[in-house]
Design an enzyme around this catalytic site. Structure first.
Site, PDB file in Angstrom:
ATOM      1  N   LYS A 175      27.507   7.736 -42.477  1.00  0.00           N
ATOM      2  CA  LYS A 175      26.220   7.043 -42.618  1.00  0.00           C
ATOM      3  C   LYS A 175      25.864   6.952 -44.094  1.00  0.00           C
ATOM      4  O   LYS A 175      25.533   7.952 -44.719  1.00  0.00           O
ATOM      5  CB  LYS A 175      25.089   7.756 -41.883  1.00  0.00           C
ATOM      6  CG  LYS A 175      23.853   6.850 -41.723  1.00  0.00           C
ATOM      7  CD  LYS A 175      22.577   7.608 -41.565  1.00  0.00           C
ATOM      8  CE  LYS A 175      21.923   7.927 -42.882  1.00  0.00           C
ATOM      9  NZ  LYS A 175      21.460   6.735 -43.643  1.00  0.00           N
ATOM     10  N   GLU A 250      25.286  20.087 -49.355  1.00  0.00           N
ATOM     11  CA  GLU A 250      25.197  20.036 -50.815  1.00  0.00           C
ATOM     12  C   GLU A 250      23.844  19.428 -51.115  1.00  0.00           C
ATOM     13  O   GLU A 250      23.622  18.232 -50.957  1.00  0.00           O
ATOM     14  CB  GLU A 250      26.332  19.188 -51.395  1.00  0.00           C
ATOM     15  CG  GLU A 250      26.512  19.373 -52.897  1.00  0.00           C
ATOM     16  CD  GLU A 250      25.781  18.326 -53.710  1.00  0.00           C
ATOM     17  OE1 GLU A 250      24.666  18.644 -54.172  1.00  0.00           O
ATOM     18  OE2 GLU A 250      26.310  17.231 -53.888  1.00  0.00           O
ATOM     19  N   CYS A 284      23.467  14.951 -59.105  1.00  0.00           N
ATOM     20  CA  CYS A 284      23.112  16.282 -58.583  1.00  0.00           C
ATOM     21  C   CYS A 284      23.284  17.365 -59.641  1.00  0.00           C
ATOM     22  O   CYS A 284      22.467  18.272 -59.747  1.00  0.00           O
ATOM     23  CB  CYS A 284      23.973  16.600 -57.367  1.00  0.00           C
ATOM     24  SG  CYS A 284      23.740  15.471 -55.974  1.00  0.00           S
ATOM     25  N   GLU A 386      13.483  19.492 -58.543  1.00  0.00           N
ATOM     26  CA  GLU A 386      14.628  18.684 -58.945  1.00  0.00           C
ATOM     27  C   GLU A 386      14.112  17.347 -59.472  1.00  0.00           C
ATOM     28  O   GLU A 386      13.488  16.585 -58.733  1.00  0.00           O
ATOM     29  CB  GLU A 386      15.579  18.434 -57.777  1.00  0.00           C
ATOM     30  CG  GLU A 386      16.778  17.583 -58.193  1.00  0.00           C
ATOM     31  CD  GLU A 386      17.766  17.368 -57.060  1.00  0.00           C
ATOM     32  OE1 GLU A 386      18.972  17.280 -57.348  1.00  0.00           O
ATOM     33  OE2 GLU A 386      17.332  17.267 -55.909  1.00  0.00           O
TER      34      GLU A 386
END
Length: 483
Positions: A175, A250, A284, A386
């Site tokens: 997906k 992750e 990331c 983040e």
């Protein structure tokens, strides 16, 4: 049956650009222009995709690993042949520069070739059992595996997910992110062209709350690999637990970069510029917090500012562009909000950047200047959350002990780097920094040859490396008693 497609094929069984039902639009984040319409997948579409993978499993699992590897080898060659057109597509839907798109596609091809080279590693063991003859183990693929991937590095992360699963004999349902499905669909079609049988790899487009949840809940899916934000990852783990599925997560990261007073300043500056502003800061493992020894902070910050000011912001299709737009409006508004907060709460000093750039057409895309913030308060969201975008906070520290302490304060633990020539400091950083990957005098690079993943709120499980194959295989033990 195969549920997948590239733009010239079909998506979720419907013609691309001519959706019979609900669609979502894929737009160029640099211009706002419509690139393509793709169907919003439904629970039924997910079921069809999984059923296709189930039907294809026995045939693919019985194919020799070497034959599977040859499909990867041919596909890697096709990707390289078409790299320019693929890079243009990736840039248009994601926003990154053409050079960054080329690098990512090279990375995808390299991942396929790496796992092609591991086909001889798919073997079990022989164990003598005193008094009971012997035992041996065989490795069997799990069945249908699935992945939900993000929009920031769609090609590379697709490779990380599908390659070890498929080379191990599993079939797969992917997906993609709703705003960047086109490169994934095209790469899937290239794999089919290279000889991947129908049903082995299936792509379903659609929103996470519909297609994503349906995929995780489906009882025929035996492993889920997810890359994305921590909140969604926790939901994936919760849903997968009821079905006793294997899970790899992750998740978010807030990677610290520590610059010691004996570091090569020029190299560290270059590393910080690339480590933070590559892909418009939407990586990331990007440098998201910078800790600099106070004795070199003034020099380092001055040179960093000069390096950042050289970056040209613009449409990624322009070959002179160094940094493209953010990938979507949500990210742009988040970065704007953080800058306003820094100013209103007096949480730091904006050295450079801090606004939407002024050039023709910049108001049509999701552009933001590369931004440096010094003297950042310890309570600032820049150091706690983040930050996915071109915004880098700088904090001065007295020594390595303070730097490591501040670096480890984060709830995340994906990556970290230390820049020094001192072996004792290197040892201390590698032993004490709480992260899944630690770089020394470098940052950002993640190779398929080595394990990658995080600790704490950055998730669990690993991508890449030879050991990842065991995560897609089940061990069957056979005991044989000799007469």
């Amino acid at each position: 049956m195969q549920i997948m497609v590239a733009m010239k094929m079909q998506i979720n069984g419907k013609a691309a650009g001519a959706c019979g039902g609900e669609c979502f639009e894929v737009k160029n984040p640099a211009t706002g222009e419509l690139i393509e319409q793709v169907p919003k997948g439904t629970e039924e579409d997910v079921s069809l995709a999984v059923d296709a993978a189930v039907s294809a499993f026995e045939g693919w699992a019985s194919t020799s690993p070497q034959q599977r590897g040859m499909v990867f080898y041919r596909a890697a060659g096709l990707v390289r042949q078409r790299k320019e057109e693929l890079a243009a597509l990736l840039t248009q839907e994601q926003g990154k520069t053409l050079s960054e798109a080329r690098n990512e596609l090279e990375g995808f091809a390299h991942v396929l070739e790496y796992y092609c080279g591991l086909t001889g590693s798919l073997r079990g063991d022989f164990v003598p059992v005193p008094g009971n003859g012997y035992a041996f183990t065989v490795k069997k693929p799990l069945g249908v595996c699935a992945a939900i991937i993000p929009w920031n590095m769609p090609a590379l992360i697709m490779g990380w997910k599908i390659a070890p699963a498929l080379i191990s004999g599993n079939t797969f349902v992917l997906k993609p992110a709703s705003n960047t499905p086109l490169t994934n669909l095209t790469l899937a079609s290239i794999l089919n062209e290279a000889g991947l049988p129908a049903g082995v790899l299936n792509v379903v487009t659609g929103p996470g709350e519909t297609t994503g949840e349906s995929l995780v809940r489906n009882s025929n899916v035996r492993k889920i690999s997810f890359t994305g934000e921590s909140k969604t990852g926790k939901r994936v783990a919760e849903l997968a637990a009821s079905g006793m599925k294997r899970v790899a997560l992750e998740l978010g990261g807030s990677d610290p970069m520590i610059v010691c007073d004996d570091a090569d300043i020029e190299s560290a500056v270059a590393g910080a510029v690339r480590g933070r502003f590559y892909n418009c800061g939407q990586t990331c493992t990007a440098v998201k917090r910078l800790y600099v020894f106070e004795s070199v902070a003034e020099e380092f910050t001055r040179k960093l500012e000069a390096g950042v000011k050289k970056l040209k912001v613009g449409n990624g299709l322009d070959k002179t562009t160094d940094m493209g737009p953010l990938s979507n409006r949500r990210q742009l508004e988040f970065i704007k909000e953080l800058v306003v907060e820094v100013k209103e709460k007096d949480e730091g000093k904006i050295i450079t950047g801090g606004k939407v750039p002024a050039f023709k057409g910049s108001d049509k895309g999701y552009f933001f200047e590369p931004t440096l913030v010094s003297d950042v308060s310890g309570d600032s969201r820049l150091l706690k959350e983040e930050v996915f975008g071109p915004l880098l906070p700088i904090v001065t520290v007295k020594n390595l002990e303070e730097a490591i302490g501040e670096a480890n304060r984060s709830i995340y633990g994906l990556g970290a780097s230390i820049w020094t020539k001192n072996l004792d400091r290197i040892r201390a950083g590698c032993e004490q920094l709480n992260a899944g990957i630690i770089w020394v005098n470098q940052h950002l690079k993640v190779a398929p040859e080595v394990p990658f993943g995080g600790v704490k709120e950055s998730g669990f499980g690993r991508e890449n490396g030879p050991d990842i194959l065991s995560e897609y295989l089940e061990t069957r033990t056979i005991m044989v008693k000799t007469p």
